[in-house]
Design a protein around this motif. Structure first.
Motif, PDB file in Angstrom:
ATOM      1  N   VAL A   1      -3.209   1.229   7.171  1.00 56.73           N
ATOM      2  CA  VAL A   1      -4.066   0.112   6.803  1.00 56.73           C
ATOM      3  C   VAL A   1      -4.328  -0.777   8.016  1.00 56.73           C
ATOM      4  O   VAL A   1      -5.463  -1.169   8.287  1.00 56.73           O
TER       5      VAL A   1
ATOM      6  N   TYR B   1       0.818  -1.221   0.000  1.00 58.03           N
ATOM      7  CA  TYR B   1       0.000   0.000   0.000  1.00 58.03           C
ATOM      8  C   TYR B   1       0.851   1.269   0.000  1.00 58.03           C
ATOM      9  O   TYR B   1       0.554   2.230   0.722  1.00 58.03           O
TER      10      TYR B   1
ATOM     11  N   SER C   1      -6.811   0.823  10.257  1.00 60.09           N
ATOM     12  CA  SER C   1      -8.197   0.799   9.787  1.00 60.09           C
ATOM     13  C   SER C   1      -8.800  -0.601   9.916  1.00 60.09           C
ATOM     14  O   SER C   1      -9.985  -0.741  10.197  1.00 60.09           O
TER      15      SER C   1
END
Ligand code: HEM
Ligand code: HEM
Ligand code: FE2
Lengths: 445, 153
Positions: free
Chosen positions: B93, B86, B96
């Motif tokens: 990430v 990413y 999240s």
């Protein structure tokens, strides 16, 4: 059965069988989750199923060991158990602690420390419970007429198992230290003191089943447990290779853990030779199957399959893959599952007076369970080796690899069904023996 | 031929000697000079992260330092791995995923939805950062995506 109080063992065995069924049920939950049927996710996510599966495994084995001790110690010490009432208190509290822990796992109440998930407050209850158990066993043994090597080795195994539970309760801030001492419990149990328990039970069974002289059997028992500790204590190092401690463990752990199979080999040779040597053949054929089976399958599962990934050069690739699960299943089954089923098969007819020594149901149970478990081991093994190559050698993504190997879990679930059928037959046989009875006292001898 | 007494001496002697060596090696392993874990970087955040890791039994699906379950990815070098995938946003990430109120299931397999707070999620990230810097005697080479790139070059 020679003493009335030996009957307590029956209820420990019954609890053990109940928990075994539950353990298998949660095994299926995980097996199905791995082939895409994770429908229970909301109530039983994989980590819950796994914690239940492995903790029930430990508890049913411990309950089996305790039952074995309640049966064996009075007979060896030649006196009644000091208190039958307290033994029942101990049984019930064991069951309550176990059930509470398992229920808690469904509500995110646990410690995420592999194999030691039971939350800390319950750990203290476990300690109290085990102290009560040891108190009963040890006073019976030392008030008894004699202290045989078999009884001493068995009790020593149980005592050390209790002591070794304590390092697992120490709190540490560092994951590495935490893990390091967690192995003092997990490894030193299964590759150390539990082997004393297994050796003690095995020796008791061989004395009863083969009629070979006690002195001969017990001499070899010392050799076996000697080999166990000689290799197993420093063999703990095979868990320290790659968790962030000094490289010295690669050498120490590598050498000593490579010697660990010797203890299991000795156990297998010992059992088979005593059987060959024995003049008196006890009519309880099923007990003999399970006894020799335990000695042989433990050598394959713990000795050979353990050796297969214990050298640091191999372990660097297999560490943390399904190869470990392959070994874990056959080792636990062969060494500890089967020895518990062996002592149950031997003692049940003696406690109930119903001598179902060689039923075809009993034999089917033995073969189906073993064939099923070997099949499961192969399925885990193939999946594990494929995982090692794809993920660790060819650097494929974890989840892509999991999709590739899902098919092996279909095979796993099929073999698990064969295994479970065997266990169900075994439990039907258990049930058909009926309840323990004082009348069984006269029938014997 | 071996007597029972000799057999017992072998058992007791062997046990005592190996046990003493074992204790000695344990002390050696945790001495300051031999620390491979950056003990001085074990901050309060990292410790809180470890507690969250434990109290949710993350090890019941994942492996960490190669220990745990085999149902979900190894997390020792997870930040490096997600940084590659990413564009350097690995930490975000992870946060999240941990803060999400519904199960993460990018690859079909569901993770438990923890709905953590920002603080909890960043504690876990701190924990992963600390774990990722431990010297693993070469195991890092096998599981780290960065090491792989080095090898391939
Ligand atoms: C009856 C005895 C044994 C039982 C029940 C047993 C069971 C297990 C289990 C459940 C694990 C997984 C532990 C975890 O990762 O949390 C394990 C790991 C391991 N066992 Fe055994 N084992 C036994 C004997 C042996 C022996 C004799 C050897 C060596 C010759 C051995 C070698 C290993 C190795 C190398 C691992 C580490 C795998 C890894 O994490 O990389 N085991 N064993
Ligand atoms: C119906 C039968 C069974 C099925 C379907 C089954 C399935 C499984 C699965 C899927 C796992 C998790 C592997 C992972 O982390 O991904 C597991 C773990 C484990 N099971 Fe079973 N199992 C069964 C019976 C047994 C029995 C009878 C024993 C012991 C005698 C056993 C001992 C273990 C152990 C020790 C682990 C942990 C292994 C490790 O972490 O390396 N299982 N089982
Ligand atoms: Fe081990």
């Amino acid at each position: 059965m020679k003493y009335k109080s030996q009957k307590v063992a029956y209820w420990f065995f019954a609890l053990s069988m109940l928990l075994l069924v539950l353990q298998i049920t949660y095994g299926f939950v995980m097996g199905f989750a791995r082939i895409g049927f994770d429908n229970l996710h909301e109530f039983i996510p994989f980590n819950t199923a796994r914690a239940v599966h492995t903790n029930l495994l430990v508890v049913w084995l411990l309950s089996g060991f305790m039952g074995a001790a309640y049966y064996i110690i009075p007979e060896e010490a030649q006196r009644e158990l000091v208190s039958v009432k307290l033994a029942y208190v101990q049984l019930i509290s064991l069951a309550l602690v176990g059930v509470t822990a398992i229920v808690g796992f469904h509500f995110n109440i646990w410690e995420g420390r592999k194999f030691l998930e039971i939350p800390r407050p319950l750990d203290y209850l476990v300690v109290v419970n085990v102290l009560l158990f040891l108190g009963l066993i040890l006073t019976t043994l030392f008030k008894g007429k004699r202290q045989t090597t078999t009884a001493l080795v068995l009790s020593m195994g149980l005592l050390f198992a209790a002591l070794l539970y304590l390092p697992g309760m120490l709190p540490f801030d560092s994951q590495v230290t935490d893990s390091f001492f967690r192995w003092w419990v997990v490894h030193l149990w299964v590759e150390g003191v539990w082997e004393l328990i297994m050796g003690g039970i095995l020796s008791f069974l061989l004395i009863k089943l083969t009629g070979v002289d006690r002195e001969v059997i017990e001499k070899w028992l010392y050799v076996i447990v000697g080999l166990t500790f000689l290799s197993g204590v420093l063999g703990t190092g095979h868990h320290y290779y790659y968790i962030g401690v000094n490289k010295i463990w690669l050498i120490v752990g590598g050498i000593f853990s490579a010697l660990e199979p010797l203890a299991f080999l000795a156990m297998a040779l010992f059992a088979v030779n005593m059987y060959r040597k024995g003049e008196k053949k006890h009519p309880n054929k099923l007990a003999l199957y399970w006894t020799l089976g335990a000695a042989i399958v433990s050598f394959v599962g713990a000795g050979l399959l353990g050796f297969a990934h214990t050298l640091p050069q191999t372990n660097i690739y297999t560490h943390g893959t399904l190869v470990t699960a392959m070994h874990g299943h056959l080792a636990f089954w062969g060494a500890y599952g089967m020895i518990v089923l062996a002592i149950i098969s031997y003692s049940l007819p003696n406690m109930t007076g119903r001598k179902l020594y060689d039923s075809s149901r009993g034999r089917m149970a033995f073969w189906l369970a073993n064939i099923g478990m070997v099949g499961m081991t192969v399925a885990f093994g193939v999946a594990g080796v494929a995982q090692v190559y794809l993920e660790r050698k060819f650097k494929m993504d974890f989840m892509l690899v999991q999709k590739e190997i899902a098919i092996h879990f279909v095979v796993l679930v099929l073999c698990a069904s064969i295994f479970a059928t065997g266990i169900i037959l075994y439990i039907i046989d258990f049930y058909k023996h009926g309840k323990p009875s004082d009348e069984a006292l006269e029938i014997n001898e | 031929m071996l007597s029972k007494k000799q057999a017992r001496a072998f058992f007791l002697g062997g046990t005592l000697v190996t046990f003493l060596i074992f204790i000695g090696l344990t002390i050696f392993s945790f001495s300051k000079e031999n620390d491979q874990t950056n003990r001085e970087n074990l901050t309060a955040e990292v410790v809180r992260g470890k507690e969250i890791w434990e109290s949710n039994n993350c090890m019941g699906c994942h492996t960490l330092l190669g220990e745990g379950a085999y149902y979900a990815p190894e997390l020792t070098k997870v930040i490096d791995r997600l940084n590659i995938r990413y564009d350097g946003n690995g930490e975000e990430v992870i946060k999240s995923i941990l803060m999400s109120p519904s199960p993460w299931q990018l690859n079909g397999r569901k993770m438990v939805a923890y709905g953590m707070t920002e603080q909890e999620a960043s504690d876990v990230v701190a924990f992963f950062n600390w774990i990722g810097k431990i010297d693993l005697n070469g195991f890092d080479r096998v599981i780290s995506p960065l090491a792989k790139e080095k090898i391939n070059k």
